[in-house]
Design a protein around this motif. Structure first.
Motif, PDB file in Angstrom:
ATOM      1  N   ARG A  22     -11.536   5.641  12.278  1.00 24.69           N
ATOM      2  CA  ARG A  22     -10.912   4.317  12.205  1.00 24.69           C
ATOM      3  C   ARG A  22     -10.740   3.885  10.757  1.00 24.69           C
ATOM      4  O   ARG A  22      -9.703   3.300  10.389  1.00 24.69           O
ATOM      5  CB  ARG A  22     -11.753   3.290  12.967  1.00 24.69           C
ATOM      6  CG  ARG A  22     -11.144   1.893  12.995  1.00 24.69           C
ATOM      7  CD  ARG A  22      -9.767   1.891  13.666  1.00 24.69           C
ATOM      8  NE  ARG A  22      -9.158   0.575  13.675  1.00 24.69           N
ATOM      9  CZ  ARG A  22      -9.318  -0.329  14.639  1.00 24.69           C
ATOM     10  NH1 ARG A  22     -10.079  -0.042  15.688  1.00 24.69           N
ATOM     11  NH2 ARG A  22      -8.703  -1.486  14.595  1.00 24.69           N
ATOM     12  N   ALA A  23     -11.736   4.149   9.927  1.00 24.08           N
ATOM     13  CA  ALA A  23     -11.623   3.800   8.512  1.00 24.08           C
ATOM     14  C   ALA A  23     -10.484   4.575   7.849  1.00 24.08           C
ATOM     15  O   ALA A  23      -9.734   4.029   7.030  1.00 24.08           O
ATOM     16  CB  ALA A  23     -12.947   4.077   7.800  1.00 24.08           C
ATOM     17  N   ILE A  24     -10.332   5.848   8.224  1.00 23.34           N
ATOM     18  CA  ILE A  24      -9.245   6.656   7.669  1.00 23.34           C
ATOM     19  C   ILE A  24      -7.896   6.093   8.109  1.00 23.34           C
ATOM     20  O   ILE A  24      -6.970   5.946   7.306  1.00 23.34           O
ATOM     21  CB  ILE A  24      -9.389   8.123   8.112  1.00 23.34           C
ATOM     22  CG1 ILE A  24     -10.659   8.735   7.486  1.00 23.34           C
ATOM     23  CG2 ILE A  24      -8.162   8.937   7.714  1.00 23.34           C
ATOM     24  CD1 ILE A  24     -11.023  10.085   8.054  1.00 23.34           C
ATOM     25  N   ALA A  25      -7.794   5.731   9.385  1.00 23.79           N
ATOM     26  CA  ALA A  25      -6.532   5.231   9.923  1.00 23.79           C
ATOM     27  C   ALA A  25      -6.127   3.897   9.329  1.00 23.79           C
ATOM     28  O   ALA A  25      -4.935   3.587   9.229  1.00 23.79           O
ATOM     29  CB  ALA A  25      -6.631   5.111  11.443  1.00 23.79           C
ATOM     30  N   THR A  26      -7.101   3.091   8.933  1.00 26.84           N
ATOM     31  CA  THR A  26      -6.801   1.763   8.403  1.00 26.84           C
ATOM     32  C   THR A  26      -6.893   1.689   6.883  1.00 26.84           C
ATOM     33  O   THR A  26      -6.716   0.617   6.306  1.00 26.84           O
ATOM     34  CB  THR A  26      -7.754   0.719   9.022  1.00 26.84           C
ATOM     35  OG1 THR A  26      -9.115   1.121   8.796  1.00 26.84           O
ATOM     36  CG2 THR A  26      -7.514   0.592  10.517  1.00 26.84           C
ATOM     37  N   GLY A  27      -7.169   2.805   6.233  1.00 24.55           N
ATOM     38  CA  GLY A  27      -7.245   2.819   4.781  1.00 24.55           C
ATOM     39  C   GLY A  27      -8.419   2.040   4.219  1.00 24.55           C
ATOM     40  O   GLY A  27      -8.330   1.462   3.136  1.00 24.55           O
ATOM     41  N   THR A  28      -9.540   2.035   4.944  1.00 24.83           N
ATOM     42  CA  THR A  28     -10.726   1.289   4.505  1.00 24.83           C
ATOM     43  C   THR A  28     -11.916   2.239   4.374  1.00 24.83           C
ATOM     44  O   THR A  28     -12.997   1.991   4.914  1.00 24.83           O
ATOM     45  CB  THR A  28     -11.055   0.165   5.498  1.00 24.83           C
ATOM     46  OG1 THR A  28     -11.166   0.720   6.834  1.00 24.83           O
ATOM     47  CG2 THR A  28      -9.970  -0.895   5.499  1.00 24.83           C
ATOM     48  N   THR A  29     -11.707   3.329   3.652  1.00 23.55           N
ATOM     49  CA  THR A  29     -12.743   4.357   3.565  1.00 23.55           C
ATOM     50  C   THR A  29     -13.755   4.116   2.454  1.00 23.55           C
ATOM     51  O   THR A  29     -14.702   4.890   2.324  1.00 23.55           O
ATOM     52  CB  THR A  29     -12.093   5.737   3.346  1.00 23.55           C
ATOM     53  OG1 THR A  29     -11.259   5.678   2.181  1.00 23.55           O
ATOM     54  CG2 THR A  29     -11.262   6.146   4.541  1.00 23.55           C
ATOM     55  N   ASN A  77       0.868  -1.175   0.000  1.00 24.50           N
ATOM     56  CA  ASN A  77       0.000   0.000   0.000  1.00 24.50           C
ATOM     57  C   ASN A  77       0.906   1.226   0.000  1.00 24.50           C
ATOM     58  O   ASN A  77       1.483   1.587   1.036  1.00 24.50           O
ATOM     59  CB  ASN A  77      -0.919  -0.010   1.235  1.00 24.50           C
ATOM     60  CG  ASN A  77      -1.963   1.077   1.198  1.00 24.50           C
ATOM     61  OD1 ASN A  77      -1.683   2.223   0.826  1.00 24.50           O
ATOM     62  ND2 ASN A  77      -3.181   0.730   1.596  1.00 24.50           N
ATOM     63  N   ALA A  78       1.025   1.842  -1.172  1.00 26.10           N
ATOM     64  CA  ALA A  78       1.952   2.966  -1.320  1.00 26.10           C
ATOM     65  C   ALA A  78       1.601   4.114  -0.391  1.00 26.10           C
ATOM     66  O   ALA A  78       2.490   4.790   0.144  1.00 26.10           O
ATOM     67  CB  ALA A  78       1.958   3.445  -2.777  1.00 26.10           C
ATOM     68  N   ALA A  79       0.291   4.354  -0.169  1.00 23.82           N
ATOM     69  CA  ALA A  79      -0.128   5.454   0.693  1.00 23.82           C
ATOM     70  C   ALA A  79       0.346   5.264   2.126  1.00 23.82           C
ATOM     71  O   ALA A  79       0.525   6.225   2.870  1.00 23.82           O
ATOM     72  CB  ALA A  79      -1.647   5.607   0.651  1.00 23.82           C
ATOM     73  N   MET A  80       0.546   4.002   2.525  1.00 24.02           N
ATOM     74  CA  MET A  80       1.012   3.714   3.875  1.00 24.02           C
ATOM     75  C   MET A  80       2.522   3.519   3.929  1.00 24.02           C
ATOM     76  O   MET A  80       3.075   3.169   4.977  1.00 24.02           O
ATOM     77  CB  MET A  80       0.314   2.457   4.409  1.00 24.02           C
ATOM     78  CG  MET A  80      -1.171   2.617   4.619  1.00 24.02           C
ATOM     79  SD  MET A  80      -1.890   1.097   5.299  1.00 24.02           S
ATOM     80  CE  MET A  80      -3.583   1.635   5.598  1.00 24.02           C
ATOM     81  N   GLY A  81       3.184   3.709   2.807  1.00 26.68           N
ATOM     82  CA  GLY A  81       4.626   3.541   2.774  1.00 26.68           C
ATOM     83  C   GLY A  81       5.086   2.105   2.719  1.00 26.68           C
ATOM     84  O   GLY A  81       6.224   1.802   3.063  1.00 26.68           O
ATOM     85  N   VAL A  82       4.206   1.205   2.286  1.00 28.05           N
ATOM     86  CA  VAL A  82       4.532  -0.219   2.216  1.00 28.05           C
ATOM     87  C   VAL A  82       4.561  -0.642   0.754  1.00 28.05           C
ATOM     88  O   VAL A  82       3.549  -0.553   0.049  1.00 28.05           O
ATOM     89  CB  VAL A  82       3.501  -1.080   2.987  1.00 28.05           C
ATOM     90  CG1 VAL A  82       3.863  -2.556   2.881  1.00 28.05           C
ATOM     91  CG2 VAL A  82       3.428  -0.640   4.445  1.00 28.05           C
TER      92      VAL A  82
END
Length: 504
Positions: A410-417, A100-105
């Motif tokens: 929580r959805a924003i923090a986990t990338g599940t929006t 997940n590029a947005a999370m730096g992974v």
């Protein structure tokens, strides 16, 4: 009757052309040689619903006989809910390797072994199977007979070498995959949910006929495990769900590379193993493997229902609100009752008939509070009325409250929006809820409880939930319902101003 006299009489009857009476004597003589059991409750079918009845009744001191001619645990354990969720879990792990590029992974080096993924599925079934086993139920005191049952009278059922007479009988035989009469289908290999989990070599290109929950779950699982996937649906995928929300899920599946073709009625199939063509009203589609997921058929063919005086048709056995058949001694639960075909419905039905059979209490099966979910990513869940159904029933009295997942911390923090919840409200009470998004199958539970207990939406607003959780989305719905009533009301503003001026 001695053997010599019996056969002499049998021959005489045939000579007189009374073959039917002769065969009746044959059956009667055969039954006399069988072991006979008298019991309080006979359960036909060892799936989730039948097991629930058997366990509940025997632990209350009732004599119970259970018949199962195939696998204990039924479709859910062996071919449905359990293996599909296990395969989806394996597929989710594989999908996560994409990073997940947005999370730096960044993407990892995923090595997918399809056969070992199926071994994992088998191990999950194996871990759960002892809970549904013959040994466990015999340990509870249930007399388990491993044979299919067929009625030979309104109160008797034959199973193998046994004839069981019961005060009450519960039919819980479930359903199986419907295989449509598509020209050419009998001439080439194909799979259903009962056989796809035995496949150990990953399909290069899986063709799926049917866009319901089974078809779409298998589509995403196989795509994430490395297969090309084409879903062919004669109408619209997720046809029973809210179209606004299902469209969000369909787009997500297409973004993952799944080809979804709607309004494409299958007309014929051709080819051979490894090279299959499905011809439809929208053209031809080519793949290496074929999965049929077009619906279910109820399992009634072995029961000989006519002998028991039980009315039925292709959709299921006819029952009243209390799940009783035209033979008042016989109840029906689960898929074979002809209604919603979900494991949790069978369990709910079991509770209804236990109240009636054991306690003599009036008990009726309801449908308005029954939820269901499709366990794709994101999940799709429903309880009660969809928006279209609610508008048709309530008209202008209906209010629809929408909340997007991107407003959840929580959805924003986990990338599940990606997702939305939509609740249909009439006079302050929810009458339906539709959810698409991460954990929708869990989130729908609070609305199922509200409908089951006729709660007002104020009960949801009164909850206090830990922060940050996805469950807060449900509370945000209640807030969205009350906000305009509070913040846009002139009376409320006047009242607040009055309090501020005169109360110290």
């Amino acid at each position: 009757m001695g053997a010599a006299n019996y056969f002499a009489d049998f021959g005489a009857l045939r000579a007189l052309g009374l073959a039917g009476l002769a065969e009746g004597l044959t059956r009667q003589e055969g039954n006399l040689s069988m072991e006979r059991i008298d019991t309080d409750i006979l359960v036909i079918g060892g799936g989730s619903g039948g097991l629930s009845v058997a366990a509940g009744a025997v632990q209350m001191g009732v004599r119970v006989v259970l018949l199962e001619g195939h696998k204990m645990g039924g479709d859910c354990l062996n071919y449905g809910c359990v293996p599909s969720k296990a395969l989806l879990a394996a597929a989710s792990v594989a999908h996560a390797q994409g990073g997940n590029a947005a999370m730096g992974v960044g993407p990892g080096q995923a090595t997918i072994n399809y056969g070992e993924a199926k071994d994992f599925v088998a191990s999950v079934i194996g871990q759960i199977a002892p809970h549904d086993s013959v040994a466990r139920f015999e340990g509870l005191g249930v007399n388990v007979i491993e044979a299919f049952g067929r009625f030979i009278s309104p109160t008797e059922v034959q199973a193998g070498d046994w004839v069981v007479t019961a005060r009450r009988i519960v039919i819980a035989t479930g359903s199986g995959p419907f295989v449509p009469p598509i020209p050419g289908l009998n001439d080439l290999p194909h799979y259903t949910n009962e056989t796809i989990f035995e496949l150990r070599e990953r399909p290069d290109h899986l063709l799926i006929i049917g866009g319901g929950p089974i078809g779409m779950e298998m589509a995403q699982a196989h795509r994430r495990l490395g297969s090309e996937v084409t879903v062919i649906e004669g109408q619209n995928v997720f046809a029973k769900d809210d179209p606004e929300l299902s469209a969000i899920l369909v787009q997500k599946l297409r973004d993952e590379g799944i080809e979804i073709v709607e309004e494409a009625l299958a007309q014929s199939v051709s080819g051979r193993g490894g090279d299959i063509t499905v011809s439809t009203t929208q053209g031809e589609f080519h793949g290496t493997h074929l999965l049929l997921a077009v619906g279910r058929k109820v399992n009634t063919e072995r029961l000989n229902l006519e002998a028991a005086g039980i009315d039925y048709d292709r959709s299921g056995i006819k029952v009243d609100a209390g799940l009783r058949t035209s033979n008042r001694r016989v109840y029906v639960i689960g898929d074979v009752a002809g209604g919603l075909q979900f494991t949790h419905v069978a369990g709910y039905h079991a509770g209804v008939v236990i109240r009636s059979m054991l306690f003599g209490l009036p008990a009726k099966a309801k449908k308005n509070h029954i939820p269901w979910a499709t366990y794709t990513d994101p999940e799709l869940a429903q309880v009660g009325l969809t928006e279209a159904q609610a508008r048709a029933r309530y008209g202008a009295r209906l209010e629809v409250v929408r909340v997007d997942f991107d407003g959840s911390d929580r959805a924003i923090a986990t990338g599940t929006t990606t997702g939305m919840i939509k609740v249909m409200v009439v006079k302050g009470r929810p009458v339906g809820a539709s959810i698409v998004g991460a954990g929708a199958g869990e989130l729908i539970g609070i609305w199922a409880m509200a409908l089951a207990n006729n709660l007002k939406i104020s009960a949801i607003a009164a909850m206090v939930l830990p922060y940050p959780t996805m469950g807060e989305i449900n509370k945000r719905v209640a807030g969205a319902y009350f906000s305009p009533r509070l913040f846009e009301s002139r009376f409320i503003r006047w009242l607040v101003g009055l309090v501020q001026r005169f109360i110290p």
